[in-house]
Design an enzyme around this catalytic site. Structure first.
Site, mmCIF file in Angstrom:
data_model
loop_
_atom_site.group_PDB
_atom_site.id
_atom_site.type_symbol
_atom_site.label_atom_id
_atom_site.label_comp_id
_atom_site.label_asym_id
_atom_site.label_seq_id
_atom_site.Cartn_x
_atom_site.Cartn_y
_atom_site.Cartn_z
ATOM 1 N N ASP A 22 2.976 0.711 -4.932
ATOM 2 C CA ASP A 22 1.667 1.315 -4.721
ATOM 3 C C ASP A 22 1.789 2.755 -4.229
ATOM 4 O O ASP A 22 2.790 3.156 -3.646
ATOM 5 C CB ASP A 22 0.841 0.498 -3.730
ATOM 6 N N GLU B 293 1.975 -2.319 -0.466
ATOM 7 C CA GLU B 293 2.766 -2.277 0.762
ATOM 8 C C GLU B 293 2.106 -1.399 1.806
ATOM 9 O O GLU B 293 2.246 -1.635 3.012
ATOM 10 C CB GLU B 293 4.186 -1.764 0.466
#
Length: 397
Positions: A85, A143
């Site tokens: 991400d 995350e």
């Protein structure tokens, strides 16, 4: 094929694959997707793994991707994890692969982690009959967020039958060609808090007729700073940080509310519990003394990373065997948090970092900075370590 010869062949393949990995990383960098909004990124990862003939599960825990490579020889099952991400930050670099998405960029190296792990999957798949045991490639979403992607992926079975897990992170603040791993506690736990203080608004010229939440909030911010210095054992590292304080807009108006947000970082559970309880008590007493009401929200996110001592030593030995005995190795923990720790709550594991800083490439800015970048050769360092962990850690069941 003997292990040393196999490693030599895999290293050669990895270096030959490097331009492809750079291209993949830069494509992700140009098209970042922030936490819980990843759509194209997991699709690209899954397609890449499937093209290698690797068994793939999509939408694991929501948006995660898990690939499984079954080796031709008996051995353990090892998991390797990368996150994919991006962050809600405007990219301010002047490079050809600058983010094309306004307000989003890979400012922490997750694009590099992803490309590195795909490179490992690629070269291992070419010699699958020589691989002992199975290799699980965990590509994790979100995350950077709270809650993150690790827990739902675990709940969806990403660690099923896995014996051990490893994760890596590139560090722009460490020079390329350096390595860091710490046995035991290696990163802080992360908790987040939000405090809403409700008073009674009024005119700025008549404060005696109001109940000022802004003043109460200011006092509370100061009071919270006494927790670490006076409640926590000095030998236990901790931090209580207020990152946001919002109250009022006009110069002559006493507002109705004040909102305080922040984060708490600790290593062990005792200090974590002490801080949470102290924050509740101090918030209650400060607000009641001022005549305000309050709402207190405390969210426990990821625990501390705890690296298995035996596996940590094994990783260090691999680094020395790979790069030489004079290769710089650090053993310092970080106060940043990582939800890799959730995997370690389930099975033994190690999380390590490799250097990616290089002034010649202007890769000198810290993580989460608008001009963040890293030397892409860090992918090779991560890849070579991962490959050896697969061959050496799973060789004997």
């Amino acid at each position: 094929m003997e292990v040393e010869k196999l490693m030599e062949n895999l290293d050669k393949l990895l270096h030959e694959l490097y331009p492809e990995l750079v291209a993949f990383r830069r494509d992700l960098h140009m098209h970042p997707e922030i936490s819980h909004q990843e759509v194209q990124t997991p699709q690209k990862i899954a397609d890449y793994l499937e093209d290698l003939g690797i068994e793939v599960r999509r939408s694991v825990g929501g948006r995660g991707v898990v690939g499984t490579l079954k080796g031709g020889k008996p051995g353990k099952t090892i998991a390797l994890r990368a996150d994919f991400d991006a962050l809600p930050i405007q990219d301010e670099k002047e490079v050809t692969y600058k983010s094309t998405i306004p307000g989003a960029m890979h400012a922490c190296g997750h694009d590099l982690h992803t490309a590195a792990l795909l490179g490992v999957a690629n070269v291992l798949s070419k010699f699958r009959e020589e691989i002992p045991g199975n290799v699980v490639f965990i590509h994790q979403f979100a995350e950077e967020s709270t809650p993150g992607g690790a827990k739902p992926m675990i709940e969806d079975g990403c660690l099923e039958d896995v014996d051990v897990i490893y994760g890596a992170h590139v560090m722009s603040t460490d020079p390329l060609g350096t390595f860091s791993v710490k046995e035991g506690f290696a990163s802080s736990a992360q908790d987040d808090f939000k405090i809403v203080i409700r008073g009674k608004g009024g005119h700025g010229s008549e404060p005696h007729l109001a109940i000022d939440p802004l003043v109460t909030g200011s006092q509370l911010v100061v009071n919270l700073q006494q927790i670490v210095s006076r409640r926590v054992n000095p030998q236990q590292a901790a931090a209580v940080t207020v990152g946001s304080f919002v109250s009022g807009e006009a110069t002559n108006v006493i507002p109705d509310t004040a909102v305080i947000k922040g984060t708490v970082r600790t290593y062990d559970e005792e200090a974590r519990s002490i801080i949470e309880q102290a924050m509740k008590h101090i918030t209650k007493s400060t607000c009641e003394a001022a005549g305000t009401t309050f709402e207190f929200e405390y969210v426990k996110d990821c625990p501390s990373i705890w690296n298995d001592p035996g596996l940590t030593k094994h990783v260090e030995e691999i680094v020395i065997d790979t790069f030489g005995s004079d290769y710089p190795i650090k053993h310092t923990p970080m106060m940043g948090s990582e939800d890799f720790s959730f995997y370690q709550k389930e099975i033994p594991g190690v999380y390590f970092t490799v250097g990616g800083g290089n002034p010649e490439l202007n890769a000198v800015y810290p993580h989460h900075h608008p001009k963040f970048d890293v030397d892409e050769r860090a992918m090779l360092d991560i890849g070579r370590i991962f490959i050896r962990l697969v061959l050496q850690n799973t060789r004997n069941k």
